[in-house]
Design a protein around this motif. Structure first.
Motif, PDB file in Angstrom:
ATOM      1  N   ARG A 165      -1.135  -9.602  -7.326  1.00 35.69           N
ATOM      2  CA  ARG A 165      -1.946  -8.409  -7.154  1.00 35.69           C
ATOM      3  C   ARG A 165      -1.047  -7.189  -6.989  1.00 35.69           C
ATOM      4  NH1 ARG A 165      -4.910 -10.562  -3.245  1.00 35.69           N
ATOM      5  NH2 ARG A 165      -3.972  -9.383  -1.589  1.00 35.69           N
ATOM      6  N   THR A 166       0.071  -7.396  -6.303  1.00 39.17           N
ATOM      7  CA  THR A 166       1.002  -6.288  -6.088  1.00 39.17           C
ATOM      8  C   THR A 166       1.482  -5.736  -7.423  1.00 39.17           C
ATOM      9  OG1 THR A 166       1.748  -7.473  -4.139  1.00 39.17           O
ATOM     10  CG2 THR A 166       3.091  -5.634  -4.885  1.00 39.17           C
ATOM     11  N   ILE A 167       1.915  -6.647  -8.285  1.00 38.48           N
ATOM     12  CA  ILE A 167       2.439  -6.193  -9.572  1.00 38.48           C
ATOM     13  C   ILE A 167       1.315  -5.562 -10.390  1.00 38.48           C
ATOM     14  CG2 ILE A 167       3.584  -6.904 -11.711  1.00 38.48           C
ATOM     15  CD1 ILE A 167       5.413  -7.061  -9.291  1.00 38.48           C
TER      16      ILE A 167
ATOM     17  N   ASP B 170      -1.230  -3.975  -9.269  1.00 34.40           N
ATOM     18  CA  ASP B 170      -1.469  -2.641  -8.718  1.00 34.40           C
ATOM     19  C   ASP B 170      -0.380  -1.670  -9.160  1.00 34.40           C
ATOM     20  OD1 ASP B 170      -3.712  -3.488  -7.510  1.00 34.40           O
ATOM     21  OD2 ASP B 170      -3.016  -3.307  -5.441  1.00 34.40           O
ATOM     22  N   MET B 171       0.857  -2.150  -9.169  1.00 37.69           N
ATOM     23  CA  MET B 171       1.955  -1.261  -9.542  1.00 37.69           C
ATOM     24  C   MET B 171       1.861  -0.874 -11.013  1.00 37.69           C
ATOM     25  SD  MET B 171       5.303  -2.236  -7.476  1.00 37.69           S
ATOM     26  CE  MET B 171       5.749  -0.549  -7.559  1.00 37.69           C
TER      27      MET B 171
ATOM     28  N   PHE C 244      -0.981   1.547 -11.434  1.00 35.62           N
ATOM     29  CA  PHE C 244      -0.592   2.858 -10.906  1.00 35.62           C
ATOM     30  C   PHE C 244       0.365   3.564 -11.875  1.00 35.62           C
ATOM     31  CE2 PHE C 244       2.593   5.190  -8.282  1.00 35.62           C
ATOM     32  CZ  PHE C 244       1.777   6.252  -7.936  1.00 35.62           C
TER      33      PHE C 244
ATOM     34  N   ILE D 289      -0.055   0.200  -2.218  1.00 30.65           N
ATOM     35  CA  ILE D 289       0.418  -0.975  -2.954  1.00 30.65           C
ATOM     36  C   ILE D 289       1.313  -1.816  -2.054  1.00 30.65           C
ATOM     37  CG2 ILE D 289       1.724  -1.751  -4.966  1.00 30.65           C
ATOM     38  CD1 ILE D 289       0.815   0.772  -6.404  1.00 30.65           C
TER      39      ILE D 289
ATOM     40  N   THR E 231      -0.877  -3.820   0.025  1.00 30.15           N
ATOM     41  CA  THR E 231      -1.379  -4.932  -0.789  1.00 30.15           C
ATOM     42  C   THR E 231      -0.335  -6.038  -0.877  1.00 30.15           C
ATOM     43  OG1 THR E 231      -2.575  -3.377  -2.146  1.00 30.15           O
ATOM     44  CG2 THR E 231      -2.243  -5.567  -3.065  1.00 30.15           C
TER      45      THR E 231
ATOM     46  N   GLU F 286      -0.799  -9.783   0.219  1.00 32.79           N
ATOM     47  CA  GLU F 286      -0.638 -10.849  -0.766  1.00 32.79           C
ATOM     48  C   GLU F 286       0.410 -11.847  -0.285  1.00 32.79           C
ATOM     49  OE1 GLU F 286       0.572  -9.521  -4.654  1.00 32.79           O
ATOM     50  OE2 GLU F 286      -0.398 -11.243  -5.569  1.00 32.79           O
TER      51      GLU F 286
END
Lengths: 123, 717
Positions: A10-12, A14-15, A18, B8, B11, B15
């Motif tokens: 999810r982090t990637i 989101d990045m 963005f 982020i 997040t 995660e």
């Protein structure tokens, strides 16, 4: 430009979202290869490019690309691999699977955008 | 949060906790012998994803450790390392360490502790000389643009070709001003298009660097009938007049970065202007085969009606604050609904009237909404239980005992706040069980038990409560020792006879636990009384059951939610108050009760076969009453209550009004902690009522005469 980004993190996701949306690039997201194909099939208009992670559950990045390349409906969509892998054979594996190019994580946002613009021919 | 990167980042850490859980679950499965590829893959991916995210935030410690961890897991994945118990033990410890590093990174702390040696050793054993352990993102990445040193003045030609030829990587020096133009020849392999690389786009990308003119050599094209549009048989020559004087060959080559192994590219600097035609700034002309492929309008895929959106995800993440706000609003709704019912006078209404059935419907809907909202906050206890596996491991290691943990009912759901606030009490209980409950392997063998002790962690739902138990198969509570210590500490008078149940409960008394026995684990001056208090703060109760030599189980009973309470509304001293239904065991009218005086000012009342102390609720709460407490009033009633941690007693109230669900409202910080009041609520008529904590009603002063709670109970046998 519309990019489909596939990553189980999810982090990637989101990045990536963005980074791309800041550049006015529309993004769709999927969580793994299987999901990526589902999303792709459900799209009315194919994305201009696909960005995919390698290590993912269910269907990994290479498997995903192989499937896409076998399907004429998706022919010619540029696919960039987004990966932390630094193994030497990565490039050959990517090529063998049918990838267009590769971006190494952690990615440089500017580089990602330039690469996407290059492979899509879109600004 | 205004800064998207901060969001982020948040997040990422969220995660990470999920990934750490996934990692731990996978490793435990491995430990249990579940060594299939899926398990190993999921473990690998968890670490891999943490590394990937950590890299994005430049968290060096975390990346380095995760990389080493990943190397070892990759060994497992590639069958170069067997998941023996020793290896899995190292991995489990490493996952704990990874969790610490994540927490450090989140809190901005640095940790000087080095890589655990056992993990590093495993990683080393898997790494041969030409691979390196450790994160180095410049290593080995064959993705840098290819710098080519050419003399800027003389005409030089370099060929970029031959897949996988070795290259030197160097920093391309800045170029001196260059007034000429560049000539490129681009001779793609026939299968270039299959990789998704498209000459047209590459030329467009070149246009960013300057004006271009292209020439196509189509001499290799087969006759039309043999033409395969997917096979490229064209060679291009591109003239590029750079916009910037200092354009380097590296920059030009970087346009072809992804195609460099699929073409023969030559880049030539020419200091003369482009000969012949003028260079146009129009898009390069590309031959039909390429363009035909660029937009393969597919009709086949159009038929699918499946919506991309619906398949994206079946869950959404919501800020807890928003849910709390919703919970509060629903609480208000419940109150308004009951106020409405009361003011209209539902009870007096004709039950078949439209208003009455509308009200009934409203009540039902309100209740449904309430349940649904509560369900949003509910979380399985799984993550909590998983966290406890680490506690077990650490405790086992420190005490040098063999411990196996068995969990049950991990899918049992409980309010998120409760889950969070249970972590500390459970940790303490488990440490106690291992430290004090379980015997050493030798002692177990001598007692005829298997050398590995078992700690059981169970959860289950029982009507509107959740029961969580921590059990062990150790020696059980040594009651003689407990009693001895309680006597030493003056926690019980010497002449008191305590039954086994009462002795066990002594463990929960403040001051029972001591610093004398400082063990590596539990004897840190934090006793079971802290656990007890934490559970009571959650409106929960705690019980203990032990059999000497066989084991001990402590069970916690918690309300499903902290927001709603089933209560008895009572009136006393012209106040209305709510007594939690869970504490009430029986009600009687005062006239029917047998009240007797006992000692100075103390009354007792008969409950079944014994007498229990009687407390006037108004007095207990500190309201002034002008009546004689022995006086009998027709309306007044007795509620026999038994808070879980003490014997039963009776509460005298002026009247019992109703039994009702009430919405719990915190008193707010300005009130501090009031011993006999747990919270407040708003009743149907809009009035505020206090929710009584019967356990806090037992005064420590003169009445009743004994200071110890266990003395409240007076036996008549």
């Amino acid at each position: 430009m519309h990019v489909l980004a596939i990553d189980d993190s999810r982090t990637i996701r989101d990045m990536v979202r963005f980074t791309l949306e800041r550049e006015g690039i529309e993004t769709s997201m999927a969580e793994d290869g299987v999901h990526g194909i589902e999303v792709l099939e459900a799209m009315d208009k194919k994305p201009d490019a696909i960005l995919t992670d390698v290590n993912m559950p269910r269907l990994d990045g290479f498997g995903f690309i192989e499937k896409i390349r076998k399907n004429d409906a998706f022919a010619g969509i540029p696919i960039l691999i987004l990966t932390t892998e630094s193994a030497r054979e990565l490039k050959q594996r990517a090529r063998a699977a049918g990838a267009t190019g590769w971006i190494v994580k952690p990615f440089d946002p500017a580089r990602l955008v330039v690469a996407l613009r290059t492979v899509t021919g879109l600004r | 949060m205004a800064d998207p990167m901060e969001e982020i980042r948040a997040t990422f850490f969220e995660e990470c906790s999920e990934l750490l859980e996934q990692l731990e679950a996978g490793l435990l499965a491995l430990e249990a012998g579940d060594q299939d590829n899926d398990t190993i893959d999921s473990v690998f991916r968890a670490v891999h994803s943490i590394k990937g995210g950590a890299g994005a935030f430049d968290l060096g410690d975390l990346v380095g450790f995760a990389h080493c961890f990943e190397t070892v897991l990759d060994g497992l994945r590639g069958n170069r390392l067997a998941p023996t118990p020793d290896v899995v033990a190292v991995l489990l410890r490493s996952s704990d360490r990874l969790g610490d590093l994540v927490a450090n990174a989140r809190d901005g702390k640095t940790d000087p502790a080095a890589m655990p040696e056992d993990l590093a050793a495993l990683a080393d054993s898997l790494t041969n000389t030409d691979e390196q352990v450790g994160w180095d993102d410049s290593s080995d990445l064959d993705f840098s643009p290819v710098p080519i040193d050419i003399d800027p003045v003389a005409e030089t030609t370099q060929t970029l070709a031959a897949p996988d030829q070795s290259r030197q990587v160097s920093d391309a020096p800045a170029r001196v001003a260059f007034s000429g133009h560049w000539r490129l020849t681009f001779d793609p392999l026939p299968d270039l298009l299959e990789s998704g690389n498209e000459p047209l786009y590459l030329f467009r990308a070149l246009q960013v660097l300057g004006r271009i003119r292209t020439e196509v050599d189509e001499s290799d094209l087969p006759p039309l009938e043999d033409l395969d549009p997917k096979v490229l048989r064209l060679v291009w020559t591109v003239h590029l007049i750079p916009t910037a004087d200092d354009l380097t060959e590296t920059e030009i080559a970087s346009v072809f970065e992804f195609a460099d192994d699929l073409c023969v590219l030559t880049i030539t600097a020419e200091d003369s202007p482009v000969a012949g035609q003028s260079v146009t700034d129009r898009p390069a002309k590309t031959p039909p085969p390429a363009t035909a492929l660029t937009q393969p309008e597919s009709l086949g895929a159009r038929g699918k009606e499946k919506s991309a959106r619906s398949s994206l995800s079946s869950t959404i993440r919501v800020d807890l604050d928003r849910i709390d706000r919703l919970v509060n609003l629903v609480g208000e709704l419940v109150i308004s609904q009951s106020m409405l019912a009361q003011s209209i006078g539902r009870d007096a209404m004709n039950s078949s009237s439209a208003s009455a059935s509308g009200l009934d419907e409203l009540q039902q809907l309100t209740r449904d909404i309430q349940d649904s909202v509560m369900a949003i906050r509910a979380q399985p206890v799984r993550s909590l239980f998983q966290r406890m596996t680490r506690i077990v491991r650490e405790a086992a290691q420190l005490t040098e005992k063999n411990v196996r943990m068995i969990t049950d009912g991990e899918t049992t759901e409980i309010d998120k706040t409760v889950v969070e606030r249970l972590a500390d009490p459970l940790t303490h209980m488990i440490r106690n069980a291992i430290d004090h409950g379980l015997e050493s392997p030798e002692a177990r063998a001598a007692a005829g038990k298997p050398p590995t002790g078992t700690v059981h962690l169970r959860a289950r739902q029982q009507s509107d409560r959740v029961i969580i138990e921590v059990g062990d198969d150790g020696r059980g509570i040594d009651r003689a020792k407990v009693l001895k210590r309680a006597l030493e500490r003056n926690l019980v008078p010497a002449d008191r006879h305590l039954d086994p149940y009462e002795i066990d409960r002594l463990l929960f008394l403040p001051g029972f636990s001591t610093n004398e026995e400082v063990s590596a684990l539990s004897g840190r001056g934090v006793g079971m009384d802290v656990v007890h208090r934490a559970i009571r703060d959650l409106n929960g109760t705690i019980a203990i059951s032990s059999t000497e030599g066989v084991g001990c189980t402590i069970s916690i009973s918690l309300p499903l939610t902290l927001a709603i309470l089933d209560g008895m509304i009572v009136r006393t001293a012209r106040q209305r108050m709510v007594i939690p239904l869970s504490a009430i065991i029986e009600t009687q009218t005062v006239t029917a009760a047998r009240i007797e005086p006992m000692g100075a000012g103390q009354l007792v009342v008969k409950l079944q076969d014994r007498f229990v102390p009687l407390i006037d609720l108004a007095e207990g709460m500190g309201f002034s009453t002008d009546r004689d407490s022995a006086e009998v009033d027709d309306d007044s009633a007795l509620l026999f209550v038994q808070p879980e941690d003490m014997g039963p007693f009776a509460l005298r109230v002026d009247a019992i009004e109703a039994q009702r669900q009430v919405v719990i409202k915190g008193l707010g910080d300005s009130f501090g902690r009031i011993p006999c009041v747990s919270a407040a609520t708003i009743l149907g008529d809009g009035q505020v009522a206090l929710i009584v904590d019967p356990g806090g009603l037992m005064p420590s002063g003169s009445r009743p005469p004994h200071s110890d709670r266990f003395h409240q109970e007076v036996r008549m046998q």
